[in-house]
Design an enzyme around this catalytic site. Sequence first.
Site, PDB file in Angstrom:
ATOM      1  N   GLU A 117    -107.123  -9.115  42.963  1.00  0.00           N
ATOM      2  CA  GLU A 117    -108.449  -8.778  43.473  1.00  0.00           C
ATOM      3  C   GLU A 117    -108.486  -7.300  43.875  1.00  0.00           C
ATOM      4  OE1 GLU A 117    -109.209 -11.122  46.938  1.00  0.00           O
ATOM      5  OE2 GLU A 117    -111.039 -10.019  47.393  1.00  0.00           O
ATOM      6  N   ASP A 167    -112.163  -9.725  40.400  1.00  0.00           N
ATOM      7  CA  ASP A 167    -111.283 -10.810  40.839  1.00  0.00           C
ATOM      8  C   ASP A 167    -110.985 -11.739  39.649  1.00  0.00           C
ATOM      9  OD1 ASP A 167    -111.320 -12.878  43.813  1.00  0.00           O
ATOM     10  OD2 ASP A 167    -110.218 -13.175  41.969  1.00  0.00           O
TER      11      ASP A 167
HETATM   12  N1  DCP Z   1    -102.694 -18.120  46.088  1.00  0.00           N
HETATM   13  C1  DCP Z   1    -101.649 -18.793  46.728  1.00  0.00           C
HETATM   14  N2  DCP Z   1    -101.901 -19.513  47.857  1.00  0.00           N
HETATM   15  C2  DCP Z   1    -103.155 -19.598  48.370  1.00  0.00           C
HETATM   16  C3  DCP Z   1    -104.216 -18.917  47.733  1.00  0.00           C
HETATM   17  C4  DCP Z   1    -103.945 -18.189  46.584  1.00  0.00           C
HETATM   18  O1  DCP Z   1    -100.517 -18.712  46.241  1.00  0.00           O
HETATM   19  N3  DCP Z   1    -103.385 -20.333  49.465  1.00  0.00           N
HETATM   20  C5  DCP Z   1    -102.411 -17.390  44.830  1.00  0.00           C
HETATM   21  C6  DCP Z   1    -102.763 -18.247  43.662  1.00  0.00           C
HETATM   22  C7  DCP Z   1    -104.019 -17.662  43.104  1.00  0.00           C
HETATM   23  C8  DCP Z   1    -103.926 -16.206  43.512  1.00  0.00           C
HETATM   24  O2  DCP Z   1    -103.181 -16.203  44.737  1.00  0.00           O
HETATM   25  O3  DCP Z   1    -104.112 -17.844  41.703  1.00  0.00           O
HETATM   26  C9  DCP Z   1    -105.280 -15.573  43.731  1.00  0.00           C
HETATM   27  O4  DCP Z   1    -105.968 -16.243  44.783  1.00  0.00           O
HETATM   28  P1  DCP Z   1    -107.538 -16.462  44.748  1.00  0.00           P
HETATM   29  O5  DCP Z   1    -107.945 -16.859  46.107  1.00  0.00           O
HETATM   30  O6  DCP Z   1    -108.203 -15.278  44.141  1.00  0.00           O
HETATM   31  O7  DCP Z   1    -107.724 -17.749  43.824  1.00  0.00           O
HETATM   32  P2  DCP Z   1    -107.745 -17.924  42.259  1.00  0.00           P
HETATM   33  O8  DCP Z   1    -107.626 -16.628  41.529  1.00  0.00           O
HETATM   34  O9  DCP Z   1    -106.723 -18.938  41.900  1.00  0.00           O
HETATM   35  O10 DCP Z   1    -109.153 -18.570  41.993  1.00  0.00           O
HETATM   36  P3  DCP Z   1    -110.609 -17.896  42.038  1.00  0.00           P
HETATM   37  O11 DCP Z   1    -111.141 -18.036  40.656  1.00  0.00           O
HETATM   38  O12 DCP Z   1    -111.359 -18.709  43.034  1.00  0.00           O
HETATM   39  O13 DCP Z   1    -110.438 -16.470  42.455  1.00  0.00           O
HETATM   40 CA    CA Z   2    -108.882 -14.843  42.027  1.00  0.00          CA
END
Ligand code: DCP
Ligand code: CA
Length: 418
Positions: A117, A21
């Site tokens: 992911e 991820d």
């Molecule tokens: N995303 C989005 N809206 C959301 C959640 C996520 O547009 N409510 C998008 C932005 C993130 C991407 O999907 O960058 C991946 O989601 P993740 O939940 O894996 O979150 P992140 O990668 O940003 O952070 P983490 O380090 O917790 O995985």
């Molecule tokens: Ca992520």
Amino acid sequence: MLKREEIFPVFRKTRYVVHVDLDAFFASVEVLLNPELKGKPVVVGGLPHERGVAATCSYEARKYGVHSGMPLRQCYKLCPQAVFVRGNYHLYQAFSEKFFRILREYTPDVEEASLDEAYLEFTRCRHLYPSFSETAREIKRRVEKDLGLSVSVGAASNKILAKLATKKAKPGGFFELQPGEEEEFLRELDISEIPGIGPKAQVMLRLLNVHKIADLWKLPLGTLRSLFGAPSDELYLLSRGIDCRLLEVEGKPESFSRETTFLQDIWDRELLLAHLAYLCDRLASALRREKLYARVVEVKLRYSDFKAVSRRRRLLLPVQETSRIYRVARESFLELWEGSRLALRLVGVKGSELVEARHLSLFEIYSEREERLSQALDRVREKYGFGSVLTVREKMLGEVYPEDRSRGFILKTASLTR
Ligand code: DCP
Ligand code: CA
């Protein structure tokens, strides 16, 4: 309560599942492309006073309580010094595609759980890898080196444990759950960590004084069923780290389609054709990536009153290249379209009856020039995002939707612009 040996033996020795991820995905891409942002709180999703919510934010911003899904104004209140960016979805998609291409080099068993992911399994190709553990670490290094993004990796005997291991590894770490460690690992985790326990379920469980996963173990299955109904059985097993779900690996596709539902219904012919051209371009690039040609091109329209119409064309020569697909799609579109009498809410294009390039006869192969042009286009887009090269027609979309403006230049090639 079951005895420990009864709870944790499943699949322990037979499977090795890796969960990968990317950390703060959209925000990390923004930092990579704009190194000035490094070390700063970054919020992706819009400007501070715009409506809407944060798609994500950097770990520096998370320290202030900012998180994805939070209204932008609230993010600003919590962290006014953060750098706010609107974001560029096409760009993230290009990174995502590259991410999955790297993973597929190691095993065909890759489940795309979301844009950033994945689950990987090596059971089918175990003879290739003397050490799964070493391979999982190698994959982490490869992703970091080739994408330039931070990634977290978890490894365990099944999907739920691998995902929880990644969570523990975040950000940027590697965590491998050894056989026999499951109970200790799960015991202290909060119930919200289990997928399927949403906010409502959490409230109910907390009222029963169930906060940690170990508290959940004490609830008999019957109690869970009376609270949550059918999903209880899965919950019961997952909370014990028992998970026999296999990876959902995509097989060979039967068709590719791309469609857009507009934020506002559209009457304008040129704007509709611009959308169509863009969709054909995306479809063509997906076909090229898979080395496939489509014998059938179908166009679908949905009007503002939800009436849908479509037209399929079976072609003598299968197509893969943008301008050829667009030519066919445009014809179908103009036949279908009832003029500006009724606005459209959706346009879609689909390629089916797919043929592998190597199965095409000599007569069906197109000019080398077109192929070279497409390959060059794909290379640039892979590196700089899909929007980096657009046809004149597609470029019109950038002018209509300025917030999604391409960063690139216009491709002035007759065969592509028409
Ligand atoms: N995303 C989005 N809206 C959301 C959640 C996520 O547009 N409510 C998008 C932005 C993130 C991407 O999907 O960058 C991946 O989601 P993740 O939940 O894996 O979150 P992140 O990668 O940003 O952070 P983490 O380090 O917790 O995985
Ligand atoms: Ca992520």
